[in-house]
Motif scaffolding. Sequence first.
Motif, PDB file in Angstrom:
ATOM      1  N   LEU A   1       4.420  70.365  41.877  1.00  0.00           N
ATOM      2  CA  LEU A   1       3.376  69.477  41.390  1.00  0.00           C
ATOM      3  C   LEU A   1       3.908  68.356  40.506  1.00  0.00           C
ATOM      4  O   LEU A   1       3.197  67.392  40.244  1.00  0.00           O
ATOM      5  CB  LEU A   1       2.333  70.289  40.596  1.00  0.00           C
ATOM      6  CG  LEU A   1       1.622  71.414  41.364  1.00  0.00           C
ATOM      7  CD1 LEU A   1       0.685  72.166  40.443  1.00  0.00           C
ATOM      8  CD2 LEU A   1       0.849  70.837  42.545  1.00  0.00           C
ATOM      9  N   TYR A   2       5.154  68.487  40.045  1.00  0.00           N
ATOM     10  CA  TYR A   2       5.660  67.530  39.073  1.00  0.00           C
ATOM     11  C   TYR A   2       6.514  66.426  39.704  1.00  0.00           C
ATOM     12  O   TYR A   2       7.055  65.575  38.976  1.00  0.00           O
ATOM     13  CB  TYR A   2       6.487  68.246  38.006  1.00  0.00           C
ATOM     14  CG  TYR A   2       7.735  68.929  38.530  1.00  0.00           C
ATOM     15  CD1 TYR A   2       8.944  68.237  38.659  1.00  0.00           C
ATOM     16  CD2 TYR A   2       7.704  70.274  38.892  1.00  0.00           C
ATOM     17  CE1 TYR A   2      10.078  68.857  39.139  1.00  0.00           C
ATOM     18  CE2 TYR A   2       8.835  70.898  39.376  1.00  0.00           C
ATOM     19  CZ  TYR A   2      10.018  70.188  39.500  1.00  0.00           C
ATOM     20  OH  TYR A   2      11.132  70.812  39.980  1.00  0.00           O
ATOM     21  N   VAL A   3       6.650  66.405  41.025  1.00  0.00           N
ATOM     22  CA  VAL A   3       7.575  65.470  41.663  1.00  0.00           C
ATOM     23  C   VAL A   3       7.139  64.022  41.446  1.00  0.00           C
ATOM     24  O   VAL A   3       7.952  63.153  41.090  1.00  0.00           O
ATOM     25  CB  VAL A   3       7.704  65.787  43.168  1.00  0.00           C
ATOM     26  CG1 VAL A   3       8.544  64.721  43.869  1.00  0.00           C
ATOM     27  CG2 VAL A   3       8.337  67.149  43.364  1.00  0.00           C
ATOM     28  N   ASP A   4       5.857  63.721  41.660  1.00  0.00           N
ATOM     29  CA  ASP A   4       5.370  62.349  41.480  1.00  0.00           C
ATOM     30  C   ASP A   4       5.560  61.878  40.040  1.00  0.00           C
ATOM     31  O   ASP A   4       5.991  60.742  39.791  1.00  0.00           O
ATOM     32  CB  ASP A   4       3.893  62.253  41.866  1.00  0.00           C
ATOM     33  CG  ASP A   4       3.670  62.471  43.349  1.00  0.00           C
ATOM     34  OD1 ASP A   4       4.545  62.078  44.133  1.00  0.00           O
ATOM     35  OD2 ASP A   4       2.626  63.038  43.720  1.00  0.00           O
ATOM     36  N   ASP A   5       5.231  62.759  39.086  1.00  0.00           N
ATOM     37  CA  ASP A   5       5.405  62.420  37.680  1.00  0.00           C
ATOM     38  C   ASP A   5       6.873  62.193  37.350  1.00  0.00           C
ATOM     39  O   ASP A   5       7.236  61.256  36.615  1.00  0.00           O
ATOM     40  CB  ASP A   5       4.828  63.557  36.827  1.00  0.00           C
ATOM     41  CG  ASP A   5       4.792  63.197  35.356  1.00  0.00           C
ATOM     42  OD1 ASP A   5       4.903  61.997  35.048  1.00  0.00           O
ATOM     43  OD2 ASP A   5       4.668  64.105  34.527  1.00  0.00           O
TER      44      ASP A   5
END
Length: 632
Positions: free
Chosen positions: A82-86
């Motif tokens: 879930l943290y890839v875009d951030d």
Amino acid sequence: MLEQLLIFTRGGLILWSCKELSNALKGSPIDTLIRSCLLEERSGAASYNYDAPGAAYSLKWTFHNDLGLVFVAVYQRILHLLYVDDLLAAVKREFSQVYDPTRTVYRDFDEIFKQLKIEAEARAEDLKKSNPVVVNGQRKQIGSKGDGSEGKKGGAGGGGGAGLKNDGDGKKRDNKSENNRFVANNNNGSNLKSNGGNNVSVNGKENDSVNNGAFDVNRLQKKVRNKGGNGKKTDNVVSKAEPKKVIKKNRVWDEKPPETKLDFTDHVDVDGDADKDRKVDFFAKEQGESMMDKDEILSSDSEDEEEDDDDDDSGKNSKPDAKKKGWFSSMFQSIAGKANLEKSDLEPALKALKDRLMTKNVAEEIAEKLCESVAASLEGKKLASFTRISSTVQTAMEEALVRILTPRRSIDILRDVHAAKEQRKPYVVVFVGVNGVGKSTNLAKVAYWLLEHDVKVMMAACDTFRSGAVEQLRTHARRLEIPIFEKGYEKDPAVVAKEAIQEASRNGSDVVLVDTAGRMQDNEPLMRALSKLIYLNNPDLVLFVGEALVGNDAVDQLSKFNQKLADLSTSPTPRLIDGILLTKFDTIDDKVGAALSMVYISGAPVMFVGCGQSYTDLKKLNVKSIVKTLLK
């Protein structure tokens, strides 16, 4: 876990890769991403899935268009990080501050990346803990927007119309209690009102749940109508609404013959003998040179029109989107230049371009993806002085269309034919497509073009399904004076094609043109037979014959043809469509979008364009002409 994070320039120079993530990637996901996505104007997509033997990766990326940098993250698809875009946004922000065009090594960025990764993972964990209630397997954000969205199907309280609804003033009310109140009022019969027989009101307020099935609307409306009288008024209204009977007038025939001819076609009579001119023109088409070998002259009409449109932006013909910011602000912005383009700046011009592409018969899905890709390539880029946003977007779209329509690999049939001839084997071309697009006719055009280049051609009648298909191909072979291999009907087309290739090897034919039966993309038995024919004979070229008239259907046809050929093949590396032949190109005027849709969805180039009914009416696709027509 994250497999790899890479930073490289648009020219392909790798500036930094995470040493901590030194996992050996299976296959070549980065190279495939560049070839199949970034260079093919699919960069507007959210992610790209790469499948390799023993591994399945997901790739996400972002651009820094002003610096010309690309940031790519690779992770196992099954993990759903879930943290890839951030993390990508943080890396882009921090790396742009230390970037120097003269440097090629950034070893000091490793520590910065570790800290950014820890912070991104922590934010993802906090978001997961504070994340909301799960309803019916879907996460719903807690909060009230005051728009009645909580009462929708699948949300909390959205079942059976018993949820909360908006009352127009921001307050919520219960549908169930409202229905009960309506039924109670209905028993009295005193609070019902009808508005044109369409809406039923309760105490002067419109009831939103009329169509929820709690009562019979027709019965209520009938009661309201009968309340004012005995029903005679309604009958009179119905009788007035009956349409008048139209009486057809008799045709009046003149006794004198008409002075004008019944042939309304335009003929140019040069020598005063129109019949002679038409006859000469007919023989010129039948025995002349194929249009494949003629270079098309591109006129500059579209350029002039574009310049005229640019000059008229401030006048009455300018588009509404161009007027939103006002004349002075847009002029000042074009003179001074804009610091960095934002998505909101690009949206009006991209929407106008999307509408224009759709009017040219480009599939809506393809037009949407193209605009997203152009937006991704321009967002954050500095606008040059004396340059407008609309012209910048137009230039970017034109470059994108040229890249898409230009073949990724060169397919020169004449060169490949001579190469196969040196190996003493025939060059095999299989024509496939849906019903009625003109496979047999355009196969004969290709044969005529090959004959002009002293190539020995043989036809193979493998359409053993449609009545008259063999006779049709036999007629073309007789007119072109070339051999044809046929076995009649109700035979296995794969076996017929194999025997035709063997016969071509014996009689010294250079090329075998295989005609197949037309089939819809959803017809699995015929698609299985086609997959068997291609697998058994391994042709040198698989040509998809499609109509230039189709829009959205082109995407469905080509994608399903490729999907079926891949799924039904027994080979680990199935053969897909190699090239496209567009027919009926002379009937579409400027609606040339099908060519773009087909190339975009398949990645195969348009090799031939059918533009008439004679053997010479076969042309090459002029990429510049198509692009100018699409953007005109």
